[in-house]
Design a protein around this motif. Structure first.
Motif, short mmCIF file in Angstrom:
data_model
loop_
_atom_site.label_atom_id
_atom_site.label_comp_id
_atom_site.label_asym_id
_atom_site.label_seq_id
_atom_site.Cartn_x
_atom_site.Cartn_y
_atom_site.Cartn_z
N PRO A 3 -8.35 -0.34 4.06
CA PRO A 3 -7.82 1.18 3.40
C PRO A 3 -7.07 0.51 3.34
O PRO A 3 -5.62 -0.71 3.34
CB PRO A 3 -7.88 1.16 4.81
N ARG A 4 -5.96 1.16 2.25
CA ARG A 4 -4.10 1.19 1.92
C ARG A 4 -3.33 1.54 3.32
O ARG A 4 -4.30 2.43 3.13
CB ARG A 4 -4.52 1.36 0.48
N VAL A 5 -3.14 0.65 2.94
CA VAL A 5 -2.14 1.00 4.84
C VAL A 5 -0.71 2.28 3.64
O VAL A 5 -0.42 2.00 2.72
CB VAL A 5 -1.02 0.25 4.74
N LEU A 6 -1.06 3.21 3.68
CA LEU A 6 -0.11 4.54 3.47
C LEU A 6 1.55 4.50 3.33
O LEU A 6 2.04 4.53 3.20
CB LEU A 6 -1.21 6.56 3.60
N LEU A 15 -3.48 5.14 7.20
CA LEU A 15 -4.02 4.45 6.08
C LEU A 15 -4.90 5.03 5.61
O LEU A 15 -5.22 6.60 6.21
CB LEU A 15 -5.67 3.62 7.31
N SER A 16 -5.48 4.96 4.69
CA SER A 16 -6.23 6.34 3.59
C SER A 16 -7.67 5.94 4.23
O SER A 16 -8.07 5.14 4.82
CB SER A 16 -6.09 5.03 2.21
N ASP A 17 -7.56 7.33 4.03
CA ASP A 17 -9.04 7.19 4.08
C ASP A 17 -10.34 7.02 3.69
O ASP A 17 -10.59 5.97 2.16
CB ASP A 17 -10.07 8.47 3.93
N THR A 18 -11.20 5.54 4.43
CA THR A 18 -12.09 5.16 3.98
C THR A 18 -13.35 5.65 4.49
O THR A 18 -14.37 4.87 3.91
CB THR A 18 -12.24 3.92 4.21
N GLY A 19 -13.84 6.99 5.18
CA GLY A 19 -14.66 7.64 5.10
C GLY A 19 -15.72 7.24 7.11
O GLY A 19 -14.34 7.49 7.74
N THR A 65 -15.65 1.59 8.67
CA THR A 65 -16.28 2.71 8.26
C THR A 65 -17.34 2.65 7.12
O THR A 65 -17.81 1.68 6.79
CB THR A 65 -15.02 3.64 7.79
N ILE A 66 -17.60 4.30 6.39
CA ILE A 66 -19.01 3.97 5.56
C ILE A 66 -18.44 5.08 4.80
O ILE A 66 -18.20 6.07 5.58
CB ILE A 66 -20.36 3.91 6.32
N GLN A 71 -19.13 3.00 0.88
CA GLN A 71 -19.37 1.35 0.65
C GLN A 71 -18.91 1.34 1.62
O GLN A 71 -18.09 1.81 2.77
CB GLN A 71 -18.00 1.21 -0.03
N LEU A 72 -18.96 0.32 2.66
CA LEU A 72 -18.98 -0.20 4.56
C LEU A 72 -17.49 -0.87 3.83
O LEU A 72 -17.01 -1.73 3.29
CB LEU A 72 -19.84 -1.05 4.33
N SER A 73 -16.58 -0.23 4.95
CA SER A 73 -15.38 -0.48 4.85
C SER A 73 -14.85 -1.24 6.29
O SER A 73 -15.17 -0.55 7.40
CB SER A 73 -14.36 -0.11 4.95
N PHE A 74 -14.14 -2.68 6.62
CA PHE A 74 -13.59 -2.99 8.03
C PHE A 74 -11.94 -2.74 8.08
O PHE A 74 -11.69 -2.38 7.46
CB PHE A 74 -14.01 -4.47 8.26
N LEU A 75 -12.25 -1.85 9.24
CA LEU A 75 -10.38 -1.56 10.39
C LEU A 75 -10.05 -3.43 10.61
O LEU A 75 -10.75 -3.47 11.79
CB LEU A 75 -10.62 -0.41 10.25
N ASP A 76 -9.71 -3.38 10.50
CA ASP A 76 -8.40 -4.88 11.44
C ASP A 76 -7.39 -5.11 11.97
O ASP A 76 -6.49 -4.83 11.24
CB ASP A 76 -9.27 -5.99 11.06
N LEU A 77 -7.53 -4.17 13.37
CA LEU A 77 -5.98 -4.13 13.26
C LEU A 77 -5.59 -4.81 14.85
O LEU A 77 -4.29 -4.84 15.99
CB LEU A 77 -5.85 -2.48 14.33
N GLU A 78 -6.85 -6.16 14.96
CA GLU A 78 -6.26 -6.86 16.43
C GLU A 78 -5.69 -7.76 15.58
O GLU A 78 -5.11 -8.51 14.23
CB GLU A 78 -7.90 -8.02 16.33
N GLU A 79 -5.08 -8.89 16.46
CA GLU A 79 -3.67 -10.06 16.71
C GLU A 79 -5.23 -11.26 15.76
O GLU A 79 -6.18 -11.00 15.67
CB GLU A 79 -3.08 -10.43 17.68
N ASN A 80 -4.29 -12.29 15.30
CA ASN A 80 -5.26 -13.08 14.32
C ASN A 80 -5.51 -14.11 15.20
O ASN A 80 -4.81 -14.91 16.64
CB ASN A 80 -4.27 -13.84 13.40
N PRO A 81 -7.33 -13.99 15.96
CA PRO A 81 -7.45 -14.97 16.82
C PRO A 81 -7.82 -16.45 16.43
O PRO A 81 -7.67 -17.87 17.86
CB PRO A 81 -9.14 -14.23 17.05
#
Length: 176
Positions: A3-6, A15-19, A65-66, A71-81
């Motif tokens: 998603p785009r960061v609005l 974030l923009s809507d990804t479904g 999200t779908i 379109q399948l999208s991934f949200l990732d709000l975690e820190e970098n493992p």
């Protein structure tokens, strides 16, 4: 697709809507074949993330999200493992977490277990994404074995979906 960061604020990210949330979508489907196909698409999508030499950090179905365009999208709000572990270990953890999150959709009525369906899901990753993570997945399965043994004395029907998912995903990794 991400998603785009609005808007970025100190207290939230817009974030923009990804479904629709993928987990909710999976629950709404009456067709098991369609449901399992979407989970396999999520695993393939995770493989694409890994092929780009990245990791997700928390690939739960509720963090995907779908869209209306399928379109399948991934949200990732975690820190970098990878700040705490190697990329390969983080990717192996990603695979384990997606297996864990998918377990509830492979549970059947007793005495049926989700083991074969989840093994098939892992095979999707290994077949289409390569077996380069097999050593890390095997090591993760071995490292988690004591926890799985402790969990095996519990009645799985009486534990949370997350605990059941952890148990069955550990069993899948132990087969490697």
């Amino acid at each position: 697709m991400a998603p785009r960061v609005l808007e970025l604020r100190s207290d939230c990210v817009i974030l923009s809507d990804t479904g629709a949330q993928l987990r909710d979508t999976l629950h709404s489907l009456a067709d098991d074949t369609q449901r399992l196909h979407l989970i396999e698409r999520a695993m393939r999508g995770l493989g694409a993330v890994h092929a780009a030499k990245l990791c997700h950090g928390r690939p739960f179905l509720k963090d995907m999200t779908i869209g209306a365009d399928d379109q399948l999208s991934f949200l990732d709000l975690e820190e970098n493992p990878t700040a705490r572990m190697s990329l390969q270990d983080a990717q192996a953890r990603d695979v384990w977490l997606l297996l864990l999150a998918s377990t509830e959709f492979y549970l059947g009525p007793p005495p049926e277990t989700p083991l074969q369906g989840m093994t098939d899901l892992l095979d999707v990753y290994l077949t289409e994404c390569g077996t380069s993570l097999t050593p890390q997945l095997r090591n993760l399965g071995r490292a988690l074995r004591p926890y799985r043994r402790v969990m095996s004395v519990l009645r799985l029907k009486d534990v949370s979906k997350d605990a059941a998912g952890a148990y069955w995903s550990m069993r899948v990794l132990e087969q490697l």
